[in-house]
Write an enzyme that holds these catalytic residues in place. Sequence first.
Site, short mmCIF file in Angstrom:
data_model
loop_
_atom_site.label_atom_id
_atom_site.label_comp_id
_atom_site.label_asym_id
_atom_site.label_seq_id
_atom_site.Cartn_x
_atom_site.Cartn_y
_atom_site.Cartn_z
N SER A 139 99.13 18.90 39.06
CA SER A 139 100.54 18.71 39.39
C SER A 139 101.24 20.02 39.75
O SER A 139 100.98 21.06 39.15
CB SER A 139 101.29 18.08 38.21
OG SER A 139 100.75 16.83 37.88
N HIS A 189 105.37 12.80 33.59
CA HIS A 189 104.06 12.61 32.97
C HIS A 189 104.13 12.57 31.44
O HIS A 189 103.44 11.76 30.81
CB HIS A 189 103.09 13.70 33.44
CG HIS A 189 102.69 13.56 34.88
ND1 HIS A 189 101.98 12.48 35.34
CD2 HIS A 189 102.92 14.36 35.97
CE1 HIS A 189 101.78 12.61 36.64
NE2 HIS A 189 102.34 13.73 37.04
#
Length: 453
Positions: A303, A379
Site C-alpha cells: 500500500s 485497512h
Amino acid sequence: MNMSFLQELFNNITQREASLRRRTGSLDHCDHHQLIAACQALLKSDGEASSISLASRALEIYARLDNDEKRSFFEQLAVLFSAEPEQIDQAYLAYKAARTSENLEILFESCEPERQELLRRLNLASGGTHELVTMREDLLALMANHADFKAINADFIHLFGSWFNRGFLVLKRIDWNTPANILEKLIRYEAVHKIQDWDDLRRRLDARDRRCFGFFHPAIGDEPLIFVEVALNKGLPDQIQSILSSDLYDIDDPESADTAAFFGISNCQVGLRGISFGNFLIKQVVQELKQELPNLKYFVTLSPVPNFRSWLESTYLDDIGLLGPEAQETLKHLNDPDWYKNEALSERLGNVIKPLAARYLLKEKTNSGQPLNPVARFHLGNGAELHRINWLGDTSAKGMKQSAGLMVNYLYVLDNIERNHEQYTTNGTIVCSSGVRDLSRRGRKLLKGESEK
C-alpha cells in the site's frame, strides 16, 4: 444459466435505453424550472406506468442542464423538498402524548425529507440508478460554499447505503476474456498505479501470477463499482516496481505461490463516494483465492502512504525543535531529487524516516481519533495488521512525492480479522508487528534527540 442470461439481457436493455435518453432526448433546451415542475408532477403521480414515464422525463431534463442550472436545481431541491418543521412538531407532540407504534410511524414519515421519496421515484426509470449516481457526482462537485447541499448529500448516502447493500453486489473475476468495454473501464478507473496501455493491462491480468476481481451491481450493468488487483508471489513483496514490471515473473505457476498481495484498489464511481465496498471486497477475494489456491498462506497489501511526505516536511522541517540536529540535517536531503540513487545517503534517510513513519501511522490521529493516514484507516478498520514498512518501496515520481518512497504491508490473517476489527472500532487499538513497534520506539528517541542505537 437462464437467470444469468436474463440478468445480462436486462442490464443491456437498461443501459441502452439510458444512453439513448441522454443522447437523443426530445427536449432542445431545458432549465431547472422545468425540472422542478417535472419532479413535482412525479411526486403527485399515482400509477406505476405514468411514474416511470415521468421519472424518465425528469432525468432526461436533468441530463441536459449545464452546471449553473444544475446548481440552481440543487438549491431548489434543498428548500422545496425538505421536511416540514410544523409537521415534525405536531407528530412529535402526538407521539409524546401517546407512544404508540402508529404515532411513531407518523413521526418517522414526518422527519423524512420529501427529497428521499423523489429520489426513490426517479429510480423507477430505466437506468435510473446509474443516472442518480451521476447526479450525486455532480452534487459533490458543486458542494463547495453550499452548506445547504449537505442535506441533499445525506439523503443520497442514506438511500445508496440500502440500494448498494452487500447483498446486491456481485463479485466477478476479471481476466483477459472479460468483455473489452469492461477492460477499457479498468484502464480509465485505475487510481493507484496508472495502467499505461493495453499491453500493461494484459500483464496485470496474466493468469500465471495475477488476479483481478470487481464488484458489480445489477442496476448498474457493466460499470464496475470497485476492483482490486492481486499479485501472486513467493514471500511478501516490498517493492511495487517489480510487480508493475512487464517482464518480471516471481512465479510461473499460481499453485507455487504462498502470498497474495493486493497492490491496487480503485473505487470507480465518484457518485458512490462514502459508500463502503472495499472491506467486503477484500474479505470475499481472500475467500475466493483461498478456495482456488489452497497453498496460499499470506494475504497482504502493498500500500502507498499518501500525504506522508507533506506531513513529514511540515512537521519536522518547519519546526526545528522536534528533532535532533543530525536527523534534522539528514531530512533536508529530501530536496535532492536523486537522493535515493545514492546508497549511503539513502540509508541515512531511511534510518530517520522509517521510524518517523512508524510513529506517524501508529500515533498521528484525526480529531475523531482515527489514524491520520486514509489508507491506514481503511485497512486497519477492516481488521488488518500493520505489518511492515518498506523503504524505497515505490521509487516512481508519484511515490517519492507522496511518501518519500515508502510503502506498507498490511497483513490480513483470516483468524484474526474480526478480533482486530473489534479492537480497532471499540478501543482504537492498532494491531502491529513487533518490527513496526520497534521502529516506533526508535522514532520516539529521534524526537527526543537521542541516539538511535
